[in-house]
Each structure stands twice: as C-alpha cells, then as structure tokens.
Motif scaffolding. Structure first.
Motif, mmCIF file in Angstrom:
data_model
loop_
_atom_site.group_PDB
_atom_site.id
_atom_site.type_symbol
_atom_site.label_atom_id
_atom_site.label_comp_id
_atom_site.label_asym_id
_atom_site.label_seq_id
_atom_site.Cartn_x
_atom_site.Cartn_y
_atom_site.Cartn_z
ATOM 1 N N GLY A 86 0.804 -1.225 0.000
ATOM 2 C CA GLY A 86 0.000 0.000 0.000
ATOM 3 C C GLY A 86 0.831 1.267 0.000
ATOM 4 O O GLY A 86 0.523 2.233 -0.709
ATOM 5 N N ALA A 87 1.884 1.285 0.773
ATOM 6 C CA ALA A 87 2.739 2.474 0.852
ATOM 7 C C ALA A 87 3.377 2.761 -0.498
ATOM 8 O O ALA A 87 3.485 3.930 -0.913
ATOM 9 C CB ALA A 87 3.807 2.295 1.924
ATOM 10 N N GLU A 88 3.794 1.738 -1.209
ATOM 11 C CA GLU A 88 4.415 1.919 -2.517
ATOM 12 C C GLU A 88 3.418 2.449 -3.538
ATOM 13 O O GLU A 88 3.788 3.243 -4.411
ATOM 14 C CB GLU A 88 5.000 0.596 -3.017
ATOM 15 N N VAL A 89 2.182 2.024 -3.453
ATOM 16 C CA VAL A 89 1.163 2.481 -4.387
ATOM 17 C C VAL A 89 1.024 4.005 -4.247
ATOM 18 O O VAL A 89 0.956 4.720 -5.260
ATOM 19 C CB VAL A 89 -0.193 1.786 -4.139
ATOM 20 N N PHE A 90 0.992 4.509 -3.039
ATOM 21 C CA PHE A 90 0.817 5.943 -2.831
ATOM 22 C C PHE A 90 2.085 6.731 -3.166
ATOM 23 O O PHE A 90 2.017 7.908 -3.494
ATOM 24 C CB PHE A 90 0.346 6.232 -1.404
ATOM 25 N N ASN A 91 3.234 6.096 -3.135
ATOM 26 C CA ASN A 91 4.483 6.760 -3.511
ATOM 27 C C ASN A 91 4.639 6.861 -5.025
ATOM 28 O O ASN A 91 5.423 7.646 -5.517
ATOM 29 C CB ASN A 91 5.686 6.016 -2.926
ATOM 30 N N MET A 92 3.887 6.036 -5.749
ATOM 31 C CA MET A 92 3.981 6.037 -7.223
ATOM 32 C C MET A 92 3.305 7.254 -7.838
ATOM 33 O O MET A 92 3.560 7.592 -8.975
ATOM 34 C CB MET A 92 3.346 4.759 -7.783
#
Length: 174
Positions: free
Chosen positions: A167-173
């Motif tokens: 989830g954290a990576e999705v928002f960093n993209m």
C-alpha cells in the motif's frame, strides 16, 4: 421426570448442532477463506451422522417408547426433531459431497507458492465447478449459500492482493 429431563437435554444439544450456520464466521466480523466452507459442511455432516447413529440406538428407542407409553408431552416434539436431524444430515452430506469438487481449485487459489498475476487461471475451473454445484446440488443452489462461498473466495483474493501490493508503494507512485 428423569427421562423427560434427558430428552430436554438431548433436544438442546441437538438444536445447537442444527443451528450452526456457515455464515457465523462472517457475522462475527471475521474474514474466512473458502476452505472454511468446506470444513464447515464436513464437520456438520460428521456431527449429524453421529447424532443420527445415536438416535438409532436401542437405549434411546426404549426411553422414547417408555415416554410414549406414559403419554409424555415430549415424544411428539422429539420425533419432529429427529426428522429435522434427518433433513439437515442429508443437506450437510450432500453439500459436503458437492463442495469436495472445489478442493483442488481452492488449494491452488490459497497456495502461497502461486503467483498473484496467474491467479486468474484458477478461476476458470473454480467458477465452472461452482456453476455445476449451483445447477445440480439439491441444497447448495440458493443465493444465500453461494454468497457465503463467493465472499470467502473474495477474502482470499483480498489477502493475496494485499500481500502482493504494498500500500505504501502504491501511494508513492503518484
């Protein structure tokens, strides 16, 4: 009075088994996976088969005969309960037999070794078997029954998706 007390106790115990419902875990706010559905029907079938066996024992028949001879008011309701056990036993055994056909597909779906991106390959066989169960099962052909199974399959997909996508990576993209 002692024998009537025993019939009351048996009735409560049997009713407890009869009341068990595969939706219980969902109602409790848990997120069961489809193997819980298979296990539920297998367990319920075993319990009801055991009760059926016990209801056929000579000792119980003698108790019921004695109570009937003495015009107990408990014999008619207990006879009705025995019919309910037979119907529920037939349903549980039938559901268990039909749901067994899903075991391999469910195992693949739930497998940790499977690649999330290939998960859609499991659905062809799984959904086909569910369709056949819907079409041919005497008892597992209601929206209520299938909704539980589909929700449990969805729970597995959600679990696999959250393990696959951070989830954290999705928002960093963004």
């Amino acid at each position: 009075h002692i024998l009537e007390g025993a019939v009351i106790t048996w009735t409560k115990q049997i009713r407890h088994v009869l009341k068990q419902d595969p939706e219980m875990l969902l109602k409790e706010g848990r997120h069961p996976q489809p193997n819980a559905e298979l296990a539920f029907w297998k367990n319920k079938g075993q319990n009801l088969n055991s009760i059926h066996s016990q209801l056929g024992m000579d000792g119980l028949k003698k108790v019921l005969k004695f109570l009937e001879t003495n015009k107990s008011t408990y014999t008619a309701p207990f006879a009705k309960l025995q019919k309910e056990v037979e119907e529920a036993r037939e349903e549980a055994n039938d559901n268990c037999n039909f749901l067994k056909t899903l075991q391999k597909s469910i195992d693949k779906l739930m497998s940790d070794s499977g690649d999330f991106e290939l998960l859609d390959k499991v659905f062809d066989g799984l959904m086909h078997n569910i369709l056949l169960i819907w079409k041919y099962s005497k008892y597992y052909n209601s929206a209520t029954r299938l909704a539980v199974l589909i929700r449990e399959i969805c729970n597995t997909i959600i679990t696999k998706a959250t393990n696959y996508i951070n989830g954290a990576e999705v928002f960093n993209m963004i």
